[in-house]
Design an enzyme around this catalytic site. Structure first.
Site, short mmCIF file in Angstrom:
data_model
loop_
_atom_site.label_atom_id
_atom_site.label_comp_id
_atom_site.label_asym_id
_atom_site.label_seq_id
_atom_site.Cartn_x
_atom_site.Cartn_y
_atom_site.Cartn_z
N PHE A 11 -0.06 4.90 4.86
CA PHE A 11 -0.83 5.12 5.22
C PHE A 11 -2.37 3.50 5.96
O PHE A 11 -1.91 2.74 5.07
CB PHE A 11 -2.18 6.22 4.22
N ASP A 12 -3.11 4.11 6.40
CA ASP A 12 -4.09 2.90 6.99
C ASP A 12 -4.70 3.11 5.64
O ASP A 12 -5.37 4.40 6.43
CB ASP A 12 -4.53 3.26 8.58
N VAL A 13 -4.87 2.36 5.07
CA VAL A 13 -6.34 2.17 3.91
C VAL A 13 -8.21 2.76 4.51
O VAL A 13 -8.15 4.00 3.79
CB VAL A 13 -5.84 1.28 2.83
N THR A 16 -9.07 5.06 6.85
CA THR A 16 -8.31 6.66 6.50
C THR A 16 -8.63 7.43 5.57
O THR A 16 -9.44 8.33 5.22
CB THR A 16 -6.70 6.31 7.05
N VAL A 178 -0.01 7.21 8.94
CA VAL A 178 -1.47 8.49 9.25
C VAL A 178 -2.71 7.28 9.18
O VAL A 178 -2.37 6.16 8.53
CB VAL A 178 -1.75 9.31 7.76
#
Length: 239
Positions: A11-13, A16, A178
Site C-alpha cells: 500500500f501507498d499509505v 490510500t 494498491v
C-alpha cells in the site's frame, strides 16, 4: 486479472489508507485566512503538492517533517507572507493528526487473513510509527523513504519490496500494489511491470499531477478500499 491470484498486497499509505488532506488543507486554509491570503483550499493543496514533489526530488534523503517545513516556507514565499516558524513547526507536527479512512482498518484486517501486507511510504520511520498505532493491523514489512534514502516515484521502494517478497518466497506476479497517487505509485508501477490497483478517492487530489502522472494506467480502479476488498471476497467465494 483476478484478485485472488495475488498473495501479497502493498500500500501507498497516505491518501490510500490515511486521509491526510483534511488536516493539511485545513491547516493551510486557517493560515491563509489569518494572513489575508486570497486562495482556496484547493489552491493551497496544489501548492503544497508542487512544493513537496520539488523538495523530495531535490533532496531525496530529507525526512518528511522537513519536507513539510520546506513546503510551508515555499507557500509563504509564493504568497509573500513571512514565515512564522512556530506555525511551520506545527504544520510538520500535524502528521500526528492524520487519521485512517473509515474503511481502512477493516480492510487491512480482512486482507491480512489471506495475504502478506506491505507498506511503501514516502515518510520517515518516526512519523510512520504514529500512523501504525492508528492502523491497528501490523504489516509484514514496511519500506519508508528514510529506509531507502529516496522518495517515490523513484524505484528504490519497489525494488526493496520485491526483495522483501522474495525473502517470503513470493514472486512479482503474486504482488498487487494498491495506491491513490498516480504520480508516486501508479506511474512507477507501470514502468516496473507491477500490477497496480488505483483507489480513486475523489475527495483527494495530492499526487494526481506532475512527473508523468498523466500517463499512469492502473490495472484496476476502485472508489474505496472497501470496494477492492468486496471484489476480492466475491472472487474468492466464486471459486
Amino acid at each position: 486479472m483476478k484478485l485472488d491470484n495475488f498473495k501479497a498486497v502493498t500500500f501507498d499509505v497516505y491518501g490510500t489508507l490515511v486521509n491526510w488532506e483534511p488536516v493539511i488543507g485545513g491547516f493551510l486554509a486557517e493560515w491563509a485566512a489569518d494572513n489575508g491570503v486570497q486562495a482556496t483550499e484547493d489552491d493551497l493543496i496544489q501548492a503544497y503538492d508542487d512544493a513537496r514533489a520539488h523538495y523530495q526530488t531535490l533532496r531525496p534523503a530529507m525526512p518528511y517533517p522537513k519536507v513539510m517545513k520546506s513546503s510551508f516556507a515555499y507557500i509563504c514565499d509564493r504568497w509573500q507572507i513571512p514565515v512564522d516558524t512556530a506555525r511551520q513547526d506545527a504544520f510538520a507536527a500535524s502528521i500526528k493528526d492524520w487519521l485512517p479512512f473509515p474503511d481502512t482498518v477493516g480492510a487491512l484486517r480482512e486482507l491480512s487473513e489471506h495475504m502478506k501486507l506491505g507498506a511503501l511510504s514516502n515518510i520517515d520511520e518516526r512519523s510512520f510509527q504514529w500512523t501504525l498505532e492508528k492502523l491497528e493491523v501490523p504489516f509484514d514489512f514496511t519500506v519508508t523513504a528514510e529506509r531507502v534514502g529516496s522518495y517515490k516515484p523513484a524505484f528504490p521502494h519497489f525494488v526493496t519490496a520485491a526483495f522483501e517478497l522474495g525473502e517470503r518466497s513470493l514472486v512479482p506476479a503474486q504482488w498487487l500494489h494498491v495506491c491513490q497517487s498516480l504520480r508516486a505509485d501508479v506511474r512507477p508501477a507501470n514502468d516496473l511491470g507491477i500490477s497496480c490497483a488505483w483507489i480513486n478517492r475523489t475527495s483527494g487530489s495530492l499526487g494526481l499531477t506532475g512527473h508523468g502522472a498523466e500517463a499512469a494506467v492502473p490495472d484496476m480502479t476502485y472508489a474505496t478500499l472497501a470496494e477492492l476488498v468486496d471484489a476480492f471476497r466475491d472472487q474468492s467465494l466464486g471459486n
